[in-house]
Design a protein around this motif. Structure first.
Motif, mmCIF file in Angstrom:
data_model
loop_
_atom_site.group_PDB
_atom_site.id
_atom_site.type_symbol
_atom_site.label_atom_id
_atom_site.label_comp_id
_atom_site.label_asym_id
_atom_site.label_seq_id
_atom_site.Cartn_x
_atom_site.Cartn_y
_atom_site.Cartn_z
ATOM 1 N N SER A 3 0.862 -1.190 0.000
ATOM 2 C CA SER A 3 0.000 0.000 0.000
ATOM 3 C C SER A 3 0.899 1.241 0.000
ATOM 4 C CB SER A 3 -0.884 0.003 1.258
ATOM 5 O OG SER A 3 -0.072 0.257 2.390
ATOM 6 N N THR A 4 0.319 2.382 -0.347
ATOM 7 C CA THR A 4 1.117 3.617 -0.384
ATOM 8 C C THR A 4 1.802 3.852 0.960
ATOM 9 O OG1 THR A 4 -0.608 4.461 -1.829
ATOM 10 C CG2 THR A 4 1.026 6.041 -1.067
ATOM 11 N N LYS A 5 1.039 3.599 2.021
ATOM 12 C CA LYS A 5 1.578 3.833 3.366
ATOM 13 C C LYS A 5 2.700 2.831 3.681
ATOM 14 C CE LYS A 5 -0.174 4.143 8.129
ATOM 15 N NZ LYS A 5 -0.107 2.734 8.527
ATOM 16 N N ASP A 6 2.440 1.546 3.385
ATOM 17 C CA ASP A 6 3.464 0.533 3.655
ATOM 18 C C ASP A 6 4.712 0.777 2.797
ATOM 19 O OD1 ASP A 6 2.094 -0.864 5.623
ATOM 20 O OD2 ASP A 6 1.050 -2.150 4.176
ATOM 21 N N ARG A 7 4.475 1.228 1.561
ATOM 22 C CA ARG A 7 5.597 1.542 0.663
ATOM 23 C C ARG A 7 6.509 2.577 1.311
ATOM 24 N NH1 ARG A 7 9.115 3.027 -1.620
ATOM 25 N NH2 ARG A 7 9.713 3.251 -3.817
ATOM 26 N N GLN A 8 5.882 3.577 1.969
ATOM 27 C CA GLN A 8 6.638 4.624 2.645
ATOM 28 C C GLN A 8 7.353 4.054 3.879
ATOM 29 O OE1 GLN A 8 7.053 7.529 1.272
ATOM 30 N NE2 GLN A 8 8.378 8.233 2.957
ATOM 31 N N ASN A 9 6.588 3.276 4.660
ATOM 32 C CA ASN A 9 7.155 2.706 5.893
ATOM 33 C C ASN A 9 8.317 1.756 5.608
ATOM 34 O OD1 ASN A 9 5.220 4.106 7.286
ATOM 35 N ND2 ASN A 9 3.833 2.325 7.555
ATOM 36 N N ALA A 10 8.235 1.087 4.441
ATOM 37 C CA ALA A 10 9.254 0.085 4.109
ATOM 38 C C ALA A 10 10.627 0.706 3.865
ATOM 39 C CB ALA A 10 8.817 -0.712 2.878
ATOM 40 N N LEU A 11 10.644 2.033 3.668
ATOM 41 C CA LEU A 11 11.942 2.706 3.516
ATOM 42 C C LEU A 11 12.797 2.547 4.763
ATOM 43 C CD1 LEU A 11 10.800 6.023 1.782
ATOM 44 C CD2 LEU A 11 11.794 3.980 0.734
ATOM 45 N N CYS A 24 14.368 0.501 14.281
ATOM 46 C CA CYS A 24 14.019 1.387 13.158
ATOM 47 C C CYS A 24 12.837 0.825 12.360
ATOM 48 C CB CYS A 24 15.258 1.548 12.275
ATOM 49 S SG CYS A 24 15.044 2.664 10.893
ATOM 50 N N VAL A 25 12.883 -0.475 12.068
ATOM 51 C CA VAL A 25 11.824 -1.092 11.258
ATOM 52 C C VAL A 25 10.526 -1.203 12.055
ATOM 53 C CG1 VAL A 25 11.119 -3.250 10.114
ATOM 54 C CG2 VAL A 25 13.422 -2.331 9.740
ATOM 55 N N THR A 26 10.644 -1.583 13.321
ATOM 56 C CA THR A 26 9.457 -1.747 14.160
ATOM 57 C C THR A 26 8.755 -0.411 14.369
ATOM 58 O OG1 THR A 26 10.600 -3.566 15.253
ATOM 59 C CG2 THR A 26 8.610 -2.739 16.315
ATOM 60 N N GLU A 27 9.540 0.628 14.626
ATOM 61 C CA GLU A 27 8.956 1.958 14.819
ATOM 62 C C GLU A 27 8.190 2.429 13.588
ATOM 63 O OE1 GLU A 27 12.023 3.839 18.155
ATOM 64 O OE2 GLU A 27 11.980 4.662 16.115
ATOM 65 N N ALA A 28 8.634 1.950 12.417
ATOM 66 C CA ALA A 28 7.955 2.345 11.166
ATOM 67 C C ALA A 28 6.743 1.456 10.872
ATOM 68 C CB ALA A 28 8.941 2.292 10.001
ATOM 69 N N GLY A 29 6.433 0.540 11.793
ATOM 70 C CA GLY A 29 5.245 -0.295 11.586
ATOM 71 C C GLY A 29 5.530 -1.618 10.898
#
Lengths: 316, 316
Positions: free
Chosen positions: B222-230, B260-265
């Motif tokens: 999703s657009t949001k996950d795409r952003q979070n995956a950075l 870092c990854v967990t904080e981004a969801g």
């Protein structure tokens, strides 16, 4: 015409180079994989190979990957010069003998302590050597049962070394003896499943005049055990006769083998009647089956088998 | 010069015939195995292949043997026409696209009910299909850990399909992306252990402008996950910076990634620092290691990694 002396190649790259040169000349390349100490059975495989190929390579390599540490790798007999003489005696001879030193030596500086143990102590002499080889090919269903029961790493080792030999020799045809029936079926299936472009030919069992199936292990039998071991073939003939008389109940047929071999002092490892294709046990014969036997005589384990191509005719 | 249109071959024998003709002409044959839905990362592999080979084959085949029945085989994206266009855009193009229909269809009349189950439910979509394929290649040590933990049949499936592709295409060189780091090391080891005469080239990770490692799965974010995956790549850069600052304690470095990854969801599957060769866990960095990360964003599992070629200098 003077007997042809084969080229002896021990280097993998040299072997492949020879094979590729032959292929580009349009030759059909035949391979007969052996562990050496050749006998008439092997020479029959070579004669069979001549029917299918223009040039013949015979590999001579005792594969540590198919021996457990408790098996007879160290006492496996060898006679390289005798092998060459025997191969030269076959009409047409052979073109190449591939005789590598160690197909699991990858030039690692240090031995790998990371020994791959699968299950409980199911380790081959390759794992034990710690050379870091860790890729194994398994034909998962066919490798179960028969010889797979008492030799749990055997067919993994066979499938893997045959893959290696196929990748080094790159043959068009490879000939295997049907004495090692399960092995032959496993290699056929492996070739299909892994898309090797190799025709697998099964060659019939060669027997001594008295009926004993030829094997490099026969020389290790005592005179008495050698005599007693004839009971295996005798039991197969009893079964043949019983089937011709109409007996199709596999348990009854199997018992004929067990009784005959046991009475002669042999110790049965297995005696099974199985489907020729999938090697699954059959209760009543009603199609192509094979009777497979393994038995110990002294410290020597012998195998033998007989295909039974019987189709029940309900119109009788 | 007009872009070169690749020959599309779907038949195994035809593929091998092409390859053998090329070999006899002295050409060096390069293979880039893919599952299609190509992106810039794949095109980088093709460009890399051109550095090592005269003629290039790209295989496009979504391999059911590496998917568990509960994984995303059925939703794996595809766009064959788009793939061809993209391949034509690469300077030099590609010579052949090998696009088989089903590499596990052996023309059996009846499905095989003898489904090979290993352990508890460790079954691939091939086993489930009941086509009777039963030969599997395993790189026993390297397949453990990292992606092998959450995808227990994955590397067995990869090693087996790559063996099949190697036997069909018979390349001299094959290019794999280092994004799939464990896969790359497994294929290298398999090629050595099984004596394939194929040079395995590892190609560096290709990233989007914002740093996300390219993957066919990215389109499913999703657009949001795409952003979070950075956050994955960001976490790698944090580790890089920490190592440059002298931090060599892997647990500390690993925690930077997890945080870092967990904080981004994202949900971490694993984050490990392992030896580049044997992929075994390292406690303190003192040689060539690689940080490997897998994390879920929504229903999409992404992987990434970074090699760290750090040698502690005791003279400092």
């Amino acid at each position: 015409m003077a007997p042809k002396e084969p080229l002896v190649i021990s280097n993998k790259d040299e072997m492949r180079k020879w094979s590729r040169a032959m292929r580009c000349q349009g030759k059909v390349i035949g391979l007969v994989p052996t562990m050496g100490y050749l006998h008439e059975g092997h020479l029959t495989l070579v004669r069979e190979a001549h029917k299918h190929a223009n040039v013949i390579a015979v590999s001579i390599y005792v594969n540590p990957g198919q021996f457990s540490p408790n098996e007879d790798l160290s006492t496996y007999p060898s006679d390289f010069d005798g092998d060459i003489r025997k191969l030269m005696s076959v009409p047409g001879g052979v073109d190449v003998v591939f005789h590598p030193h160690n197909l699991y030596d990858y030039g690692n500086d240090k031995k790998n302590s990371n020994v791959a143990i699968e299950g409980d102590k199911m380790v081959s002499c390759v794992d034990q050597g710690g050379l870091g080889h860790e890729t194994w090919v398994r034909v998962e269903n066919l490798q179960k049962g028969l010889c797979g029961n008492s030799r749990p790493i055997f067919f993994r080792g066979v499938a893997t070394i045959v893959t290696k030999l196929f990748n080094i020799v790159e043959p068009d045809v490879a000939v295997f003896g049907k004495k090692d029936y399960q092995q032959w079926r496993i290699i056929q299936r492996m070739v299909r499943d892994l898309d090797f472009s190799i025709k697998i030919v099964g060659s019939e069992i060669t027997r001594e005049n008295d009926g004993l199936a030829m094997s490099s292990r026969n020389v290790r039998l005592s005179t008495k055990d050698r005599q007693n071991a004839l009971s295996i073939n005798k039991s197969l003939l009893k079964v043949k006769s019983a089937v011709e008389d109409g007996q199709v109940h596999c348990e009854k047929l199997r018992n004929l083998v067990v009784q005959c071999v046991t009475e002669a002092g042999g110790q049965i490892d297995y005696a099974e009647i199985v489907d020729q294709e999938n090697l699954e046990k059959v209760e009543f014969i009603n199609g192509p089956v094979v009777l497979c036997v393994a038995a110990w005589f002294g410290k020597v384990r012998l195998i033998d088998n007989m295909e039974i191509n019987f189709k029940m005719d309900v119109r009788k």
